[in-house]
Design a protein around this motif. Sequence first.
Motif, short mmCIF file in Angstrom:
data_model
loop_
_atom_site.label_atom_id
_atom_site.label_comp_id
_atom_site.label_asym_id
_atom_site.label_seq_id
_atom_site.Cartn_x
_atom_site.Cartn_y
_atom_site.Cartn_z
N PHE A 111 -3.63 -1.00 -10.86
CA PHE A 111 -2.60 -1.19 -11.89
C PHE A 111 -3.19 -0.83 -13.26
CE2 PHE A 111 0.44 -4.66 -9.96
CZ PHE A 111 0.62 -3.85 -8.85
N ARG A 167 -1.52 4.42 -10.85
CA ARG A 167 -0.74 3.23 -11.24
C ARG A 167 0.59 3.23 -10.48
NH1 ARG A 167 -2.26 5.06 -16.40
NH2 ARG A 167 -0.10 5.41 -17.09
N LEU A 224 1.98 -3.65 -17.07
CA LEU A 224 2.49 -2.28 -16.95
C LEU A 224 3.85 -2.11 -17.62
CD1 LEU A 224 1.62 -1.69 -13.17
CD2 LEU A 224 0.54 -0.56 -15.12
N ASP A 281 4.29 0.84 -19.93
CA ASP A 281 3.49 1.99 -19.50
C ASP A 281 4.07 3.28 -20.08
OD1 ASP A 281 1.35 2.35 -17.04
OD2 ASP A 281 2.52 4.17 -17.42
#
Length: 890
Positions: free
Chosen positions: A191, A199, A231, A234
């Motif tokens: 992650f 990821r 995340l 992201d």
Amino acid sequence: MAAAGSASWQPQEEGLKEICGLLEQQISPSSSADKSQIWQQLQHYSQFPDFNNYLAFILARAEGKSVEIRQAAGLLLKNNLRTAYKMMSPAHQQYIKSELLPCLGAADKHIRSTVGTIISVVVQLGGILGWPELLQASINCLDSNDLNHMEGAMDALSKICEDIPQVLDSDVPGLAERPINIFLPRLFQFFQSPHASLRKLSLGSVNQYIMLMPSALYASVDKYLHGLFGLANDPAAEVRKLVCAAFVQLIEVRPSVLEPHMKNVIEYMLQVNKDTDDEVALEACEFWSAYCDAQLPPEILREYLPRLIPILLSNMAYADDDESLAEAEEDESLPDRYQDLKPRFHTSRFHGSEDAEDDDDDSFNVWNLRKCSAAALDVLSNVFGDEILPTLMPIIQAKLAATGDEAWKDREAAVLALGAVGEGCINGLYPHLSEIVAFLIPLLDDKFPLIRSISCWTLSRFSKYIVQDSGHQKGYEQFDAALMGLLRRILDTNKRVQEAACSAFATLEEEAAEELAPRLEVILQHLMCAFGKYQRRNLRIVYDAIGTLADAVGGELNQPVYLEILMPPLIAKWHQVPNSDKDLFPLLECFTSIAQALGTGFTQFAQPVFQRCINIIQTQQLAKVDPVSAGVQYDKEFIVCSLDLLSGLTEGLGSGIESLSNLRDLLLQCCMDDASDVRQSAFALLGDLARVCPVHLHPRLSEFLDIAAKQLNTPKLKETISVANNACWAIGELAIKVRQEISPIVMTVISCLVPILQHAEGLNKSLVENSAITLGRLAWVCPDLVSPHMEHFMQSWCIALSMIRDDIEKEDAFRGLCAMVRANPSGALSSLVFMCKAIASWHEIRSEELHNEVCQVLHGYKQMLRNGAWDQCMSALEPPVKDKLSKYQV
């Protein structure tokens, strides 16, 4: 080709060249070679035991060949393994596996991806245990720090998680722990990888386990949530989309996991619901409906509504790339494209209270942010009701007031929003409805086609109100304006508007029913005009509108002036469409409704319609065994539609159907068909024929009864519940017509009905009702056979009877009750309270004779139960039940 020695297998140069040459021809777009010939040649090679070794070799080692050829070899290998893997010699299996593993770290991404797909197939077929080296090799790659190796192993792992997640969550002999426990910590670690691909693959893999929620994931759920929040922003849209998907799935499957973090999750979802990437926003938007469906406390979401509703509304405007914008330009004169003609499915006839829900037929349209936002608003309006109006209405009003051509998408979204909350907020909107309707009617003539079409839909969402309110002058004028407005739009030149107007009109017809009668002529003129000018796809919707009209006005339609408008175009079309054309289905359905509405008025059209149905069924039954001599491909839907039209004719013509009938043997064949939807419609027709001309069925009565009884006596009852339902109903209809002749199958049927009544909770309401009625009808015609067994079923039977609404069928069942009690009074003693409740479930018994019989039954028990036993029974009843029983003078 070479003989196989396990480790020493080597391809022969010649074979290698030939196979590569074929693959090259197969993938080259310009090749003049015949593709089917190449395909046959490759199939021919598949006969050789080591052909798949060649493919593995080409994929893994043919460095000089193009990536495309190597990939083609890999895809062919994958398809071959699906069918042949388990029959291959262990040595060949081993060779292929040993070639695949080193490729996990191949330099080319496409090769790695193809290898990952093949590995997943091998694990599906042989299990983890069949390939012990795979786990270690994957772990080595994941821990290697080399991007190609990490990505290759991650790609294979993600495919295994997607296709067969349970495999990693099972015990593997020789391993101290389940594979999932070994992989999870590594997935969580990825992650935080600097590489977006890792990821994405790792998060996607963990998400596959939300549904299964293995103990390993449940134990580290905090770590998982921590990773998701890490995340959340992201840079890669694909990763953000997976974060949203995880929250949506968690709230569907494990809402308790999210509850402590709910405010943070909602805050995040509000933010990504406005994401610049439409797919991320769409995934986030799914959250609101999922939240409401999870039955979580609405309070938490309530405080966010003032922020959420504006986001949903701004996402409801058409996106610039929405395919509907291009379609909306299509004029009616353009023929339909093949892909616009979505397959249509006919629903078999069903006797009972629980008809299938009509879903909005939007299946061929793509799900997108606009539709998802509207659906979320609809769900929120059903949960929060009028509370959302103070936030919502000012935005809707502002958007509707926006002028100028460039603002049309905002105006359109506002009309959509009104329709979306039309159900949930109806109380708050009610005082303003006549203003809302007055506002919508002129929009039916807007210059933008998509505003015209959405106004049709939104108007139809208020059709219940429009009809209810038509009792007084102003309300009637509005009803008439809405009706005429929709009829004008049915003749719009734009296909999209035609479709929306026809569907909206069908909804209005259902609500208005006989209120349409004064307007029938003008309605028919418009519908038949559309019938003449529509292209194929929308024509199906006109059929539906005509059928719905017939259902709505019934016998009113049976007047020469209407039939002269309606029937000639339909009959012309009837002659024009061949027996093998699926465009026949909606036409058959339309005729079914018309036949039921016209009743004996349909007689003048009946003979050719009847005969054609018979011909279609015969042709299809021939096509099933011999399509060549039948001249058509078998398609059971033709049989189902024809049987249903025959049912409509039977219902309409009554005993007049008899003069047409040469139906019996054909129907018996359909009752034995292996397709359940054919049997379902066949038993519906059997019951309809039993009502109006049982004489016709007589010569083969015992066979019909045996087959019908078999439908109830099946271990797969839940899978064929609609067949059982119709068969059960048909047995009851036959019983009351043939009386004593039913006796040979009575006990077989009773022994199937009793378990249905005893386990009613898990079963379809209609089947339970029909079982209770048929049991009663059998008891009425054969009380001496049924009454000795009363105490076994009396209690559950009476519970089922008390749920049934008053009608003729319920009367029959109670005649059976009275007949059994006369034959065996002591059989009902232990269930007397339940019997009293069943009697009290009548609103009123219309038949005087049955009313008197019920009185006698109650009086009989009152006299039979001395020494306070009757009063004791009465005191066990609730006051409303006692009140109801007072009608029967006890």
